[in-house]
Design an enzyme around this catalytic site. Structure first.
Site, PDB file in Angstrom:
ATOM      1  N   SER A  64       0.799  -1.219   0.000  1.00 40.43           N
ATOM      2  CA  SER A  64       0.000   0.000   0.000  1.00 40.43           C
ATOM      3  C   SER A  64       0.838   1.278   0.000  1.00 40.43           C
ATOM      4  CB  SER A  64      -0.945  -0.051   1.200  1.00 40.43           C
ATOM      5  OG  SER A  64      -1.878   0.991   1.131  1.00 40.43           O
ATOM      6  N   ASP A 279      -1.653   1.580  -3.549  1.00 35.69           N
ATOM      7  CA  ASP A 279      -2.429   0.483  -4.152  1.00 35.69           C
ATOM      8  C   ASP A 279      -3.858   0.912  -4.477  1.00 35.69           C
ATOM      9  OD1 ASP A 279      -3.217   0.617  -1.487  1.00 35.69           O
ATOM     10  OD2 ASP A 279      -3.478  -1.551  -1.268  1.00 35.69           O
ATOM     11  N   ASP A 281      -6.391   2.271  -2.719  1.00 33.27           N
ATOM     12  CA  ASP A 281      -7.590   2.042  -1.907  1.00 33.27           C
ATOM     13  C   ASP A 281      -7.887   3.216  -0.958  1.00 33.27           C
ATOM     14  OD1 ASP A 281      -5.643   1.590   0.008  1.00 33.27           O
ATOM     15  OD2 ASP A 281      -6.335  -0.421   0.566  1.00 33.27           O
ATOM     16  N   ALA A 372     -10.288   8.969   8.466  1.00 29.20           N
ATOM     17  CA  ALA A 372      -9.797  10.297   8.101  1.00 29.20           C
ATOM     18  C   ALA A 372      -8.737  10.212   6.998  1.00 29.20           C
ATOM     19  CB  ALA A 372      -9.234  10.997   9.336  1.00 29.20           C
ATOM     20  N   ARG A 498      -4.028   5.757  22.681  1.00 29.34           N
ATOM     21  CA  ARG A 498      -4.203   4.333  22.375  1.00 29.34           C
ATOM     22  C   ARG A 498      -2.853   3.733  21.998  1.00 29.34           C
ATOM     23  NH1 ARG A 498      -4.444   3.758  16.671  1.00 29.34           N
ATOM     24  NH2 ARG A 498      -5.129   1.611  16.880  1.00 29.34           N
ATOM     25  N   THR A 502       1.588  -2.031  16.370  1.00 27.10           N
ATOM     26  CA  THR A 502       2.793  -2.679  15.830  1.00 27.10           C
ATOM     27  C   THR A 502       4.091  -2.403  16.600  1.00 27.10           C
ATOM     28  OG1 THR A 502       2.908  -0.786  14.335  1.00 27.10           O
ATOM     29  CG2 THR A 502       1.990  -2.818  13.441  1.00 27.10           C
ATOM     30  N   ARG A 507      -0.041   6.359  20.924  1.00 23.91           N
ATOM     31  CA  ARG A 507      -0.448   7.486  20.090  1.00 23.91           C
ATOM     32  C   ARG A 507      -1.362   8.409  20.894  1.00 23.91           C
ATOM     33  NH1 ARG A 507       1.583   5.909  15.359  1.00 23.91           N
ATOM     34  NH2 ARG A 507       1.547   3.690  14.844  1.00 23.91           N
TER      35      ARG A 507
END
Length: 541
Positions: A64, A279, A281, A372, A498, A502, A507
């Protein structure tokens, strides 16, 4: 299962020692040279999944919006949706297994998931334009073949195109024809029907749009699709992959994160521009005003535009169809307020990640969801779609029938399987044309609240647990109380924290009435996280 063949082929796709990967929302992603064994094994898994659900499964080779040297792979379930969560675990197990355990783990998956080994398996394969993608998709095909699966290699496609193909195949062609031409024809026919009315009543000339294709697959597929577009639409492609690197200083993610135009696209004042990601999307729109100031129109504002349009049409057809918008905690507070208070459309907040949004949107007759970052789509329930198509055919009242026809074309133009930059772009262009809106008028629907996103390094991200769609922290003790107290100091403010999915970072998101207050709030919340949740290194500056 031929264990000798499995052994032989598996040895040709060895796993690097000590490498552990996790299948997440985006599938697997890593440096391309670390992924050969993963691709082979996902070929194996796709065959098992196909046998388990007795349907065609998709495999997309892409990373992506990641840099060009990365790659990744994700599986697509029968109706074009993301891989079922219970199988994400199998994917992770299979990817991390030592070679001698492969056979055993495959057998275990077959037992746990009740896979009938005698079923036929069918897999659709697609890939993006990265230099590593061709070789890696060949490894996928090796995996499919070793377990005796049938495959169709679509070669270079956008991620949403592969999702579309899988859905077409498994609905026996009800959703459309499982070819690229089928995709181009379905979308362009619906789009042409929609903008026919505009040209008839306004005599408006050509509509021009500049598109930054992130030096990715989007450019290739838009060029193929261009002959299908009506002559009123003029698209200009930039960052088409002929000169520069994929996603480098361009693409939807770059524009959204840096809040500035991509390299390689010269913008004149008030020109409509948009960016796809690598990609295709995700999509975001933007323009420069007369003073040269850059304005970003993100997923929240795209969802709002679509909601306004669909709500008007639903009111015209006079049916009691339930519509809602699904957002995450990252959606700008102004968009939520506008949707709920001005438009009177119910808004639901869910955990971050497309699968959560998609799942919630399925609960309504019409469910609009966008992150967003510009990834999103609209879902229509089977009942709503049947009703709308019936009204478009049989309704006696002219106004109602016409509104139903517009809705019917919208249903055909929207890729309901997944966020699709090409489809979303055509939806937006059709709505702007039909409503006679300029990009500035669209932008002026509401003003985004100033916001700030920060990261705090911690020793262990698991110390933070959240609730209420990630908007409130349950642990560590005292953190949420501290955030509440900080938020009370500012107007129109909110903040939440939160853990990253990964890495060991937390954040922090903050919003307030001014950028100065927003930055102060974000900083104070970061300090609270640092002190109460085991911050690492120097305190946030």
């Amino acid at each position: 299962m031929d264990s000798e063949a499995l052994k032989k082929y598996s040895a040709l796709h060895p796993k690097p020692a000590g490498l552990t990967l996790q299948y997440g929302t985006a599938g697997f992603r890593s440096k391309a040279e670390q992924l050969d064994h993963v691709m082979f094994r996902m070929g194996l898994l796709a065959v098992l999944r196909s046998k388990a659900v007795v349907s065609t499964i998709g495999i997309m080779v892409t990373a992506s919006h990641n840099p060009e040297e990365d790659n990744g792979v994700k599986l697509v379930d029968p109706l074009g949706e993301m891989l079922h969560p219970s199988w994400e675990e199998y994917a992770t197990q299979l990817a991390n297994a030592e070679e001698r355990e492969l056979q055993k783990i495959i057998t275990e998956i077959c037992q746990k998931a009740a896979v009938n080994q005698h079923e036929d398996a069918s897999v659709f394969v697609g890939r993006d334009t990265r230099p590593s993608s061709k070789k890696l998709s060949q490894s996928v095909i090796d995996g499919i073949s070793v377990l005796g699966g049938q495959y169709h290699d679509y070669g270079l496609v956008t991620t949403p195109q592969l999702h579309y193909m899988v859905c077409c195949r498994n609905t026996q062609g009800q959703y459309g024809k499982a070819t690229l031409e089928g995709y181009y024809k379905k979308l362009s026919t619906a789009f042409t029907e929609l903008i026919k009315q505009v040209n008839a009543c306004s005599g408006e000339g050509q509509r021009q749009l500049k598109i930054d294709c992130a030096n990715g697959i989007g450019a290739l597929k838009l060029s193929e699709m261009e002959p299908y577009f009506p002559k009123e639409v003029l698209i200009h492609l930039y960052n088409d992959g002929t000169k520069e690197k994929l996603n480098h200083l361009c693409g939807a993610d770059f524009v959204k994160v840096h809040q500035k135009p991509p390299r390689g696209l010269d913008m004149k004042p008030n020109e409509r521009c948009c960016s796809f990601d690598g990609d295709a999307d995700r999509i975001v729109y933007y323009y420069k005003d007369a003073t040269g100031h850059f304005h970003l129109i993100d997923g929240d504002k795209i969802a709002t535009l679509i909601s306004i349009f669909l709500k008007e049409l639903l009111a015209k057809v006079g049916q009691t169809l339930k519509m809602a918008v699904v957002q995450t905690a990252y959606a700008n507070g102004s968009s939520t307020r506008y949707l709920e208070e001005t438009l009177k459309v119910p808004v639901h907040c869910v955990k971050t990640g497309v699968k959560h949004l998609h799942h919630k949107a399925q609960e309504f007759d019409v469910g609009v969801y966008f992150e967003a970052n510009g990834h999103g789509t609209v879902l229509f329930s089977k009942a709503a779609e049947t009703k709308i198509r019936q009204l478009a055919k049989e309704e006696k009242d002219d106004e109602k029938r016409e509104a139903a026809k517009v809705l019917e074309n919208m249903i055909d133009l929207i890729n309901q399987t997944v966020g699709d930059a090409v489809s979303d772009m055509l939806v937006i262009e059709a709505i702007l044309a039909l409503k006679g809106l300029t990009v500035q008028q669209w932008d002026a629907l509401y003003t985004d609240l100033p916001n700030r996103l920060l990261k705090v390094q911690v020793a262990d991200r698991r110390v933070i647990e959240t609730t209420d769609a990630e908007r409130r922290a349950v642990t560590p003790p005292g953190l949420q109380e501290k955030i509440d107290a900080l938020v009370r100091k500012y107007k129109l403010s909110r903040a939440f924290v939160r853990p990253s999915g990964t890495e060991d970072v937390v954040r922090v998101y903050a919003e307030a009435d001014t950028q100065e207050n927003t930055d102060a709030l974000a900083h104070e919340v970061s300090l609270a996280v640092y002190h109460l949740a085991g911050g690492k290194g120097a305190p946030p500056q």
